[in-house]
Structures are given as structure tokens and as C-alpha cells.
Write a protein that holds these residues in place. Sequence first.
Motif, PDB file in Angstrom:
ATOM      1  N   ALA A 161       0.893  -1.053  -0.090  1.00 38.96           N
ATOM      2  CA  ALA A 161      -0.024   0.028   0.031  1.00 38.96           C
ATOM      3  C   ALA A 161       1.010   1.164  -0.102  1.00 38.96           C
ATOM      4  CB  ALA A 161      -0.889   0.104   1.179  1.00 38.96           C
ATOM      5  N   THR A 162       0.184   2.226  -0.733  1.00 39.54           N
ATOM      6  CA  THR A 162       1.349   3.377  -1.059  1.00 39.54           C
ATOM      7  C   THR A 162       0.610   4.641  -0.143  1.00 39.54           C
ATOM      8  OG1 THR A 162      -0.218   4.475  -2.503  1.00 39.54           O
ATOM      9  CG2 THR A 162       1.690   3.051  -3.441  1.00 39.54           C
ATOM     10  N   GLY A 163      -0.624   4.190   0.553  1.00 39.53           N
ATOM     11  CA  GLY A 163      -1.193   5.441   1.330  1.00 39.53           C
ATOM     12  C   GLY A 163      -2.111   6.085   0.510  1.00 39.53           C
ATOM     13  N   GLN A 164      -2.045   5.962  -0.754  1.00 40.26           N
ATOM     14  CA  GLN A 164      -2.794   6.737  -1.738  1.00 40.26           C
ATOM     15  C   GLN A 164      -4.341   6.156  -1.857  1.00 40.26           C
ATOM     16  OE1 GLN A 164      -3.476   9.701  -3.268  1.00 40.26           O
ATOM     17  NE2 GLN A 164      -2.434   9.610  -5.164  1.00 40.26           N
ATOM     18  N   VAL A 165      -5.387   6.965  -1.570  1.00 35.76           N
ATOM     19  CA  VAL A 165      -6.846   6.409  -1.587  1.00 35.76           C
ATOM     20  C   VAL A 165      -7.646   7.433  -2.441  1.00 35.76           C
ATOM     21  CG1 VAL A 165      -8.721   6.068  -0.061  1.00 35.76           C
ATOM     22  CG2 VAL A 165      -6.676   5.763   0.846  1.00 35.76           C
ATOM     23  N   LEU A 166      -8.275   6.775  -3.360  1.00 34.52           N
ATOM     24  CA  LEU A 166      -9.114   7.442  -4.273  1.00 34.52           C
ATOM     25  C   LEU A 166     -10.446   7.054  -3.971  1.00 34.52           C
ATOM     26  CD1 LEU A 166      -7.008   7.312  -7.409  1.00 34.52           C
ATOM     27  CD2 LEU A 166      -7.271   9.156  -5.920  1.00 34.52           C
ATOM     28  N   VAL A 168     -14.094   5.924  -5.418  1.00 29.18           N
ATOM     29  CA  VAL A 168     -14.606   5.097  -6.496  1.00 29.18           C
ATOM     30  C   VAL A 168     -15.471   6.089  -7.441  1.00 29.18           C
ATOM     31  CG1 VAL A 168     -15.864   3.053  -7.292  1.00 29.18           C
ATOM     32  CG2 VAL A 168     -14.646   2.853  -5.250  1.00 29.18           C
ATOM     33  N   PRO A 169     -15.129   6.018  -8.704  1.00 35.01           N
ATOM     34  CA  PRO A 169     -15.770   7.158  -9.550  1.00 35.01           C
ATOM     35  C   PRO A 169     -17.542   6.677  -9.444  1.00 35.01           C
ATOM     36  CG  PRO A 169     -14.002   6.168 -10.804  1.00 35.01           C
ATOM     37  CD  PRO A 169     -14.129   5.613  -9.317  1.00 35.01           C
ATOM     38  N   SER A 170     -17.641   5.801  -9.357  1.00 27.61           N
ATOM     39  CA  SER A 170     -19.496   5.472  -9.516  1.00 27.61           C
ATOM     40  C   SER A 170     -20.176   5.739  -7.966  1.00 27.61           C
ATOM     41  CB  SER A 170     -19.823   4.109 -10.003  1.00 27.61           C
ATOM     42  OG  SER A 170     -19.254   3.202  -9.228  1.00 27.61           O
ATOM     43  N   ASP A 171     -19.067   5.768  -6.884  1.00 26.97           N
ATOM     44  CA  ASP A 171     -19.637   5.798  -5.308  1.00 26.97           C
ATOM     45  C   ASP A 171     -18.665   6.437  -4.827  1.00 26.97           C
ATOM     46  OD1 ASP A 171     -20.310   5.489  -2.958  1.00 26.97           O
ATOM     47  OD2 ASP A 171     -20.307   3.172  -3.040  1.00 26.97           O
ATOM     48  N   PRO A 172     -18.605   7.722  -4.686  1.00 21.70           N
ATOM     49  CA  PRO A 172     -17.630   8.627  -4.297  1.00 21.70           C
ATOM     50  C   PRO A 172     -17.509   8.521  -2.476  1.00 21.70           C
ATOM     51  CG  PRO A 172     -19.094  10.047  -5.340  1.00 21.70           C
ATOM     52  CD  PRO A 172     -19.908   8.738  -5.170  1.00 21.70           C
ATOM     53  N   ASP A 173     -18.452   7.508  -1.849  1.00 21.17           N
ATOM     54  CA  ASP A 173     -18.268   7.061  -0.330  1.00 21.17           C
ATOM     55  C   ASP A 173     -17.194   5.861  -0.369  1.00 21.17           C
ATOM     56  OD1 ASP A 173     -19.843   9.047   0.529  1.00 21.17           O
ATOM     57  OD2 ASP A 173     -21.541   8.061   0.212  1.00 21.17           O
ATOM     58  N   ALA A 174     -17.179   5.317  -1.572  1.00 20.89           N
ATOM     59  CA  ALA A 174     -16.228   3.985  -1.214  1.00 20.89           C
ATOM     60  C   ALA A 174     -14.951   4.428  -1.845  1.00 20.89           C
ATOM     61  CB  ALA A 174     -16.994   2.999  -2.431  1.00 20.89           C
ATOM     62  N   LYS A 175     -13.970   3.664  -1.387  1.00 19.64           N
ATOM     63  CA  LYS A 175     -12.539   4.137  -1.668  1.00 19.64           C
ATOM     64  C   LYS A 175     -11.670   2.653  -2.527  1.00 19.64           C
ATOM     65  CE  LYS A 175     -12.703   7.678   1.057  1.00 19.64           C
ATOM     66  NZ  LYS A 175     -14.000   8.176   0.513  1.00 19.64           N
ATOM     67  N   GLU A 176     -10.899   3.356  -3.347  1.00 24.56           N
ATOM     68  CA  GLU A 176      -9.782   2.370  -4.168  1.00 24.56           C
ATOM     69  C   GLU A 176      -8.385   2.779  -3.513  1.00 24.56           C
ATOM     70  OE1 GLU A 176     -10.119   0.417  -6.966  1.00 24.56           O
ATOM     71  OE2 GLU A 176     -12.189   0.605  -7.036  1.00 24.56           O
ATOM     72  N   LEU A 177      -7.969   1.681  -2.870  1.00 25.41           N
ATOM     73  CA  LEU A 177      -6.566   1.764  -2.447  1.00 25.41           C
ATOM     74  C   LEU A 177      -5.650   1.234  -3.479  1.00 25.41           C
ATOM     75  CD1 LEU A 177      -7.641  -0.478   0.708  1.00 25.41           C
ATOM     76  CD2 LEU A 177      -7.779   2.124   0.334  1.00 25.41           C
ATOM     77  N   GLU A 178      -4.476   2.261  -3.760  1.00 29.40           N
ATOM     78  CA  GLU A 178      -3.289   1.900  -4.335  1.00 29.40           C
ATOM     79  C   GLU A 178      -2.291   1.161  -3.679  1.00 29.40           C
ATOM     80  OE1 GLU A 178      -0.691   4.662  -7.396  1.00 29.40           O
ATOM     81  OE2 GLU A 178      -0.267   5.182  -5.198  1.00 29.40           O
ATOM     82  N   LEU A 179      -1.837  -0.006  -4.444  1.00 30.84           N
ATOM     83  CA  LEU A 179      -0.891  -0.950  -3.973  1.00 30.84           C
ATOM     84  C   LEU A 179       0.153  -0.840  -5.240  1.00 30.84           C
ATOM     85  CD1 LEU A 179      -2.896  -3.973  -2.864  1.00 30.84           C
ATOM     86  CD2 LEU A 179      -2.141  -1.863  -1.446  1.00 30.84           C
ATOM     87  N   VAL A 180       1.616  -1.058  -4.809  1.00 27.22           N
ATOM     88  CA  VAL A 180       2.739  -0.680  -5.842  1.00 27.22           C
ATOM     89  C   VAL A 180       3.892  -1.908  -5.611  1.00 27.22           C
ATOM     90  CG1 VAL A 180       4.605   0.746  -6.386  1.00 27.22           C
ATOM     91  CG2 VAL A 180       2.477   1.565  -6.070  1.00 27.22           C
ATOM     92  N   LEU A 181       4.160  -2.398  -6.791  1.00 28.05           N
ATOM     93  CA  LEU A 181       5.297  -3.359  -6.591  1.00 28.05           C
ATOM     94  C   LEU A 181       6.357  -2.568  -7.396  1.00 28.05           C
ATOM     95  CD1 LEU A 181       6.161  -6.072  -6.021  1.00 28.05           C
ATOM     96  CD2 LEU A 181       5.515  -6.809  -8.471  1.00 28.05           C
ATOM     97  N   PRO A 182       7.475  -2.316  -6.649  1.00 26.68           N
ATOM     98  CA  PRO A 182       8.651  -1.523  -7.512  1.00 26.68           C
ATOM     99  C   PRO A 182       9.425  -2.475  -8.375  1.00 26.68           C
ATOM    100  CG  PRO A 182       9.006  -1.655  -4.985  1.00 26.68           C
ATOM    101  CD  PRO A 182       7.885  -2.434  -5.159  1.00 26.68           C
ATOM    102  N   ARG A 183      10.133  -2.012  -9.197  1.00 34.32           N
ATOM    103  CA  ARG A 183      10.890  -2.748 -10.321  1.00 34.32           C
ATOM    104  C   ARG A 183      11.948  -3.306  -9.546  1.00 34.32           C
ATOM    105  NH1 ARG A 183      11.585  -2.197 -15.390  1.00 34.32           N
ATOM    106  NH2 ARG A 183      13.387  -3.136 -16.181  1.00 34.32           N
ATOM    107  N   PRO A 184      12.183  -4.744  -9.890  1.00 33.82           N
ATOM    108  CA  PRO A 184      13.231  -5.503  -8.983  1.00 33.82           C
ATOM    109  C   PRO A 184      14.518  -5.246  -9.150  1.00 33.82           C
ATOM    110  CG  PRO A 184      11.861  -6.717 -10.563  1.00 33.82           C
ATOM    111  CD  PRO A 184      11.567  -5.445 -10.715  1.00 33.82           C
TER     112      PRO A 184
END
Length: 184
Positions: A161-166, A168-184
Motif C-alpha cells: 500500500a502506498t497510502g494513496q486512496v481515491l 470510486v468514480p461511481s460511488d464517492p463514498d467508497a475507496k480504491e486503495l493503491e498498491l505498488v510493486l517496485p521494479r526488481p
Amino acid sequence: MNDHVMRPVRADEWEKVKQLRIAALKDPAAPVAFLETLAQAGARSDEFWQDRALGASQGRHARQFVAEAPDGQWVGSVTVLVEEGGTTDYFERPVAQSQGHLVGVYVQAEQRGIGLTEALFKAALDWAWSLEGPALERVRLFVHEDNGRAGAFYRRFGFRATGQVLPVPSDPDAKELELVLPRP
């Protein structure tokens, strides 16, 4: 799982691309897994699906990978979208560095738990990491806050998790959480 093949789609396979997407949108998890609805996908023209398959089969912009069973049936998929540094992403936010964005993750319910998702992710990430000019610095994805099963898989696979939370376009009360995998 050993008898399944992970491979990129070909441009002429647009009908199978459409069928698999429709199947994914019928899945009970679809409302928290996809930003598109079954009605939206069903209303799209054949030309849309032809363009989607073409765009996901060549070039650097996107690549869709499928899990193909021995009988030729597609039982899973994941797509890598390339977001170039200096552009904006799906959410209209600036992209600082070139990165991959995994979307459309789906495996048929009866095929889950046998390693197909892991194999699809490996194929997608191998392709993403192979890109040059410029190389991708990371691969990210977004997971709905209520999609615990998917979130747990992504974390087991190494995404953090990056901590970035957005919203959901169709439901502003719901959240999408960003997860990242860095380049190996």
C-alpha cells in the motif's frame, strides 16, 4: 494449472476478449472489482471490442494476458496499461514516472486457488519489466476497500500500500486503495 497456458491476446481474438469480460462482469465480486458494469460492456459495439483486442495485443501502450485451458477456453485474464511519465492517469492525476497499471484481474471461480492468478501476474509483470525506452519504475493497481480477497492476494504477491486512496468514480463514498510493486 500446469496444463494452462499464459499468453497475450491476439488482435483477431476480440470475440473471446468480449466473452471473458462479460463473464467477469457477471461474477458476484464484479461490483467491487471492476469500474465497468455488465450493462455498459454489453452495450459496446463489435468495433469497440475489436479496437480493445488490437490495442491490447501490440505495441507498448497495453497488453492483455489470458489463462488458456487445454481445451482453448479462456479462464482468466489480467491487463497491463502503461502510464508514461509526464502524462495523466485514468483518474486525471499526473504520472511522475513511467509505470505499469494492472487492471481487469479475473479468474473464473472454479479455477481459483490453483495458481492461475499467480501465473497471470508473472506473465504480465515479465512483460512490464521487459519494456525499455523508458523502463517502467513500478507497477501499480487499485483495489476496492471491500475486496479483501483480492487485496490479500496482491499483498502476498508483493504489492504494498502506498497510502494513496481515491474515491470510486461511481460511488464517492467508497475507496480504491493503491498498491505498488517496485521494479526488481
